[in-house]
Scaffold this active site. Structure first.
Site, PDB file in Angstrom:
ATOM      1  N   TYR A 146       0.688  -0.788  -0.065  1.00 31.61           N
ATOM      2  CA  TYR A 146      -0.516  -0.312   0.426  1.00 31.61           C
ATOM      3  C   TYR A 146       0.387   1.430  -0.276  1.00 31.61           C
ATOM      4  CZ  TYR A 146      -3.217   3.400   2.590  1.00 31.61           C
ATOM      5  OH  TYR A 146      -3.800   4.220   2.251  1.00 31.61           O
ATOM      6  N   PRO A 173      -3.093  12.072   4.669  1.00 27.03           N
ATOM      7  CA  PRO A 173      -3.894  12.308   5.826  1.00 27.03           C
ATOM      8  C   PRO A 173      -3.268  11.372   6.776  1.00 27.03           C
ATOM      9  CG  PRO A 173      -4.841  12.235   3.475  1.00 27.03           C
ATOM     10  CD  PRO A 173      -3.769  11.688   3.516  1.00 27.03           C
ATOM     11  N   TRP A 212      -5.920  -4.243  23.367  1.00 21.67           N
ATOM     12  CA  TRP A 212      -4.683  -4.841  22.718  1.00 21.67           C
ATOM     13  C   TRP A 212      -3.504  -3.851  23.319  1.00 21.67           C
ATOM     14  CZ3 TRP A 212      -4.043  -8.035  17.738  1.00 21.67           C
ATOM     15  CH2 TRP A 212      -4.997  -8.953  17.839  1.00 21.67           C
ATOM     16  N   ARG A 219      -1.201   7.399  18.762  1.00 19.28           N
ATOM     17  CA  ARG A 219      -1.437   8.631  17.559  1.00 19.28           C
ATOM     18  C   ARG A 219      -2.261   9.686  17.396  1.00 19.28           C
ATOM     19  NH1 ARG A 219       1.241   4.297  17.365  1.00 19.28           N
ATOM     20  NH2 ARG A 219       0.876   2.206  16.225  1.00 19.28           N
TER      21      ARG A 219
HETATM   22  N1  LIG Z   1      -9.304   6.116   6.477  1.00 17.79           N
HETATM   23  C1  LIG Z   1      -7.574   6.905   6.732  1.00 17.79           C
HETATM   24  O1  LIG Z   1      -8.050   7.196   8.372  1.00 17.79           O
HETATM   25  C2  LIG Z   1      -6.904   6.717   6.068  1.00 17.79           C
HETATM   26  C3  LIG Z   1      -5.708   7.061   6.370  1.00 17.79           C
HETATM   27  C4  LIG Z   1      -4.852   7.860   5.514  1.00 17.79           C
HETATM   28  C5  LIG Z   1      -4.829   7.896   3.990  1.00 17.79           C
HETATM   29  N2  LIG Z   1      -6.209   7.259   3.998  1.00 17.79           N
HETATM   30  C6  LIG Z   1      -6.399   7.855   2.369  1.00 17.79           C
HETATM   31  O2  LIG Z   1      -7.466   8.502   2.384  1.00 17.79           O
HETATM   32  C7  LIG Z   1      -8.856   7.917   0.841  1.00 17.79           C
HETATM   33  C8  LIG Z   1      -9.734   7.746   1.609  1.00 17.79           C
HETATM   34  O3  LIG Z   1     -10.149   6.862   2.346  1.00 17.79           O
HETATM   35  P1  LIG Z   1     -11.327   5.925   3.368  1.00 17.79           P
HETATM   36  O4  LIG Z   1     -10.958   5.332   4.297  1.00 17.79           O
HETATM   37  O5  LIG Z   1     -12.265   7.240   3.157  1.00 17.79           O
HETATM   38  O6  LIG Z   1     -11.351   4.823   2.391  1.00 17.79           O
HETATM   39  P2  LIG Z   1     -12.869   4.171   1.813  1.00 17.79           P
HETATM   40  O7  LIG Z   1     -14.140   4.760   3.072  1.00 17.79           O
HETATM   41  O8  LIG Z   1     -12.660   2.654   1.649  1.00 17.79           O
HETATM   42  O9  LIG Z   1     -13.274   4.394   0.350  1.00 17.79           O
HETATM   43  C9  LIG Z   1     -11.748   3.899  -0.783  1.00 17.79           C
HETATM   44  C10 LIG Z   1     -13.253   3.764  -2.189  1.00 17.79           C
HETATM   45  O10 LIG Z   1     -12.802   3.927  -3.336  1.00 17.79           O
HETATM   46  C11 LIG Z   1     -12.751   2.859  -3.664  1.00 17.79           C
HETATM   47  N3  LIG Z   1     -12.133   2.003  -4.501  1.00 17.79           N
HETATM   48  C12 LIG Z   1     -11.448   0.953  -4.399  1.00 17.79           C
HETATM   49  N4  LIG Z   1     -10.452   0.413  -5.186  1.00 17.79           N
HETATM   50  C13 LIG Z   1     -12.067   1.136  -6.652  1.00 17.79           C
HETATM   51  C14 LIG Z   1     -11.509   0.885  -7.800  1.00 17.79           C
HETATM   52  N5  LIG Z   1     -11.043   0.374  -8.824  1.00 17.79           N
HETATM   53  N6  LIG Z   1     -12.230   1.893  -9.691  1.00 17.79           N
HETATM   54  C15 LIG Z   1     -13.124   2.285  -7.921  1.00 17.79           C
HETATM   55  N7  LIG Z   1     -13.388   3.053  -6.562  1.00 17.79           N
HETATM   56  C16 LIG Z   1     -11.952   1.744  -6.578  1.00 17.79           C
HETATM   57  C17 LIG Z   1     -14.050   1.724  -2.680  1.00 17.79           C
HETATM   58  O11 LIG Z   1     -14.946   1.611  -3.503  1.00 17.79           O
HETATM   59  P3  LIG Z   1     -15.761   0.007  -2.802  1.00 17.79           P
HETATM   60  O12 LIG Z   1     -16.282   0.115  -1.416  1.00 17.79           O
HETATM   61  O13 LIG Z   1     -16.371  -0.485  -2.922  1.00 17.79           O
HETATM   62  O14 LIG Z   1     -13.816  -1.137  -2.461  1.00 17.79           O
HETATM   63  C18 LIG Z   1     -14.186   2.938  -1.489  1.00 17.79           C
HETATM   64  O15 LIG Z   1     -15.290   3.388  -1.906  1.00 17.79           O
HETATM   65  C19 LIG Z   1      -7.869   6.483   0.654  1.00 17.79           C
HETATM   66  O16 LIG Z   1      -6.603   7.027  -0.532  1.00 17.79           O
HETATM   67  C20 LIG Z   1      -6.700   6.236   1.356  1.00 17.79           C
HETATM   68  O17 LIG Z   1      -5.771   5.983   1.177  1.00 17.79           O
HETATM   69  C21 LIG Z   1      -7.726   7.166   4.564  1.00 17.79           C
END
Ligand SMILES: NC(=O)c1ccc[n+]([C@@H]2O[C@H](COP(=O)([O-])OP(=O)(O)OC[C@H]3O[C@@H](n4cnc5c(N)ncnc54)[C@H](OP(=O)(O)O)[C@@H]3O)[C@@H](O)[C@H]2O)c1
Length: 319
Positions: A146, A173, A212, A219
């Protein structure tokens, strides 16, 4: 260097494509853009376009002709998911980025915003992480696929900026929490998992919960609506793909988090710690000097306010 007043003025009237619109952060970015009066927003979900598919992405760009692309979609999950899906995380995230950047160059997109992650930082970087340390060493092995795909995405944007003049910005983020977070056990992070555990313990009348680790690990937590605002400000104001940390800079121990969640949820039992269980890196936090300097802004929501909103949402969504 900084023309960011405090708003989204450079987006008003633009056609803005948001990927990951069915996900946690993406859905909030779409809602906030619309609330802020950006009228031509197209949020795209996986069911509408698989972003790994170059032809499907090209068709999407032909149909919507975006001027600004906010790329939020990602193949991602908690540590357990990442460890079990290193190759998928690499391939899917790299493929989406390649298809989207190629289409953006072809269609002369004026700004491409990429959400990378604090996880991209080297495992041995000094804390709090500063942007300049990003390339100083390899990331934590648990996030290998990742983190490398995200790092590759940053390098790709920097190359596209250099060769084709693609306007771009990259935000990093911190761990996010808030309404619409993933609460499924295999995809949730520590905040969602702790909320679920405290709510279940309260409802079942348990005397204690066991967490845990020692509770001393540190964090940083970012409220999702603040993250959405930061992403929109970056889309409006940042023109170069030099990463900018998107966090609070506030360090919270896991025991403070659990105590705060227990207070908000109304769980009055004991909190026990199982020190035989792993707790990950001892301290993770980002320096937000660049965020404050370049966006004239920092996330306003306190942890306790954010937790109240998250717990309210979780309790109402479970029916
Ligand atoms: N959450 C955190 O704490 C965190 C921290 C740091 C960075 N980030 C970054 O911030 C961003 C948002 O995170 P999030 O937590 O909102 O993620 P999330 O809820 O998992 O949302 C990601 C979305 O991307 C979609 N997706 C995945 N593969 C795809 C594909 N091949 N084509 C089209 N859509 C696709 C997923 O669809 P499906 O649900 O259908 O798979 C999901 O709706 C991401 O780039 C993540 O890496 C997140």
């Amino acid at each position: 260097m900084n023309n960011c007043i405090n708003d989204n003025s450079n987006l008003i009237g633009r056609r803005v494509l948001v990927t990951g619109a069915g996900g946690f952060l993406g859905s909030h970015v779409v809602d906030l853009l619309e609330q802020q009066g950006v009228k031509k927003v197209h949020g795209v979900m996986r069911s509408q376009c698989d972003l790994r598919d170059t032809s499907a992405v090209r068709e999407l760009f032909e149909a919507f002709d975006p001027e600004v692309v906010i790329h939020i979609a990602a193949a991602q999950g908690g540590v357990a998911w990442q460890q079990a899906n290193q190759c998928t995380a690499f391939l899917d995230n790299a493929a989406m980025m390649e298809a989207l950047v190629a289409a953006s160059i072809e269609k002369n997109v004026i700004r491409f915003v990429f959400t990378a992650s604090s996880i991209c930082y080297p495992a041995k970087a000094n804390i709090p992480y500063q942007e300049a340390a990003l390339w100083d060493g390899p990331p934590e092995p648990a996030h290998w696929g990742y983190a490398h795909a995200k790092r590759g995405g940053i390098a790709l944007l920097q190359s596209a900026h250099q060769q084709h003049g693609l306007g771009a910005s990259v935000v990093m983020p911190a761990n996010m929490y808030g309404p619409r977070a993933r609460f499924e056990p295999d995809r949730s992070n520590v905040v969602a998992a702790t909320i679920r555990r405290c709510v279940e313990a309260r409802d079942q009348g348990q005397d204690s919960i066991t967490c845990w680790g020692s509770g001393r690990a540190i964090r940083e937590f970012l409220y999702v609506m603040d993250a959405a605002e930061g992403v929109i400000r970056a889309a409006s104001c940042l023109e170069e793909p030099q990463p900018v940390n998107l966090g609070t800079g506030v360090e919270t121990t896991i025991s403070q988090l659990v105590e705060s969640v227990a207070e908000v949820v109304g769980f009055k039992g004991q909190i026990l710690w199982d020190t035989d269980r792993p707790e990950g890196a001892p301290r993770v936090c980002m320096d937000i000097t660049q965020l404050q300097k370049q966006l004239n802004w920092s996330p306003p929501t306190s942890l306790i306010e954010g937790l109240r909103a998250t717990v309210d949402w979780f309790e109402s969504s479970k029916g």
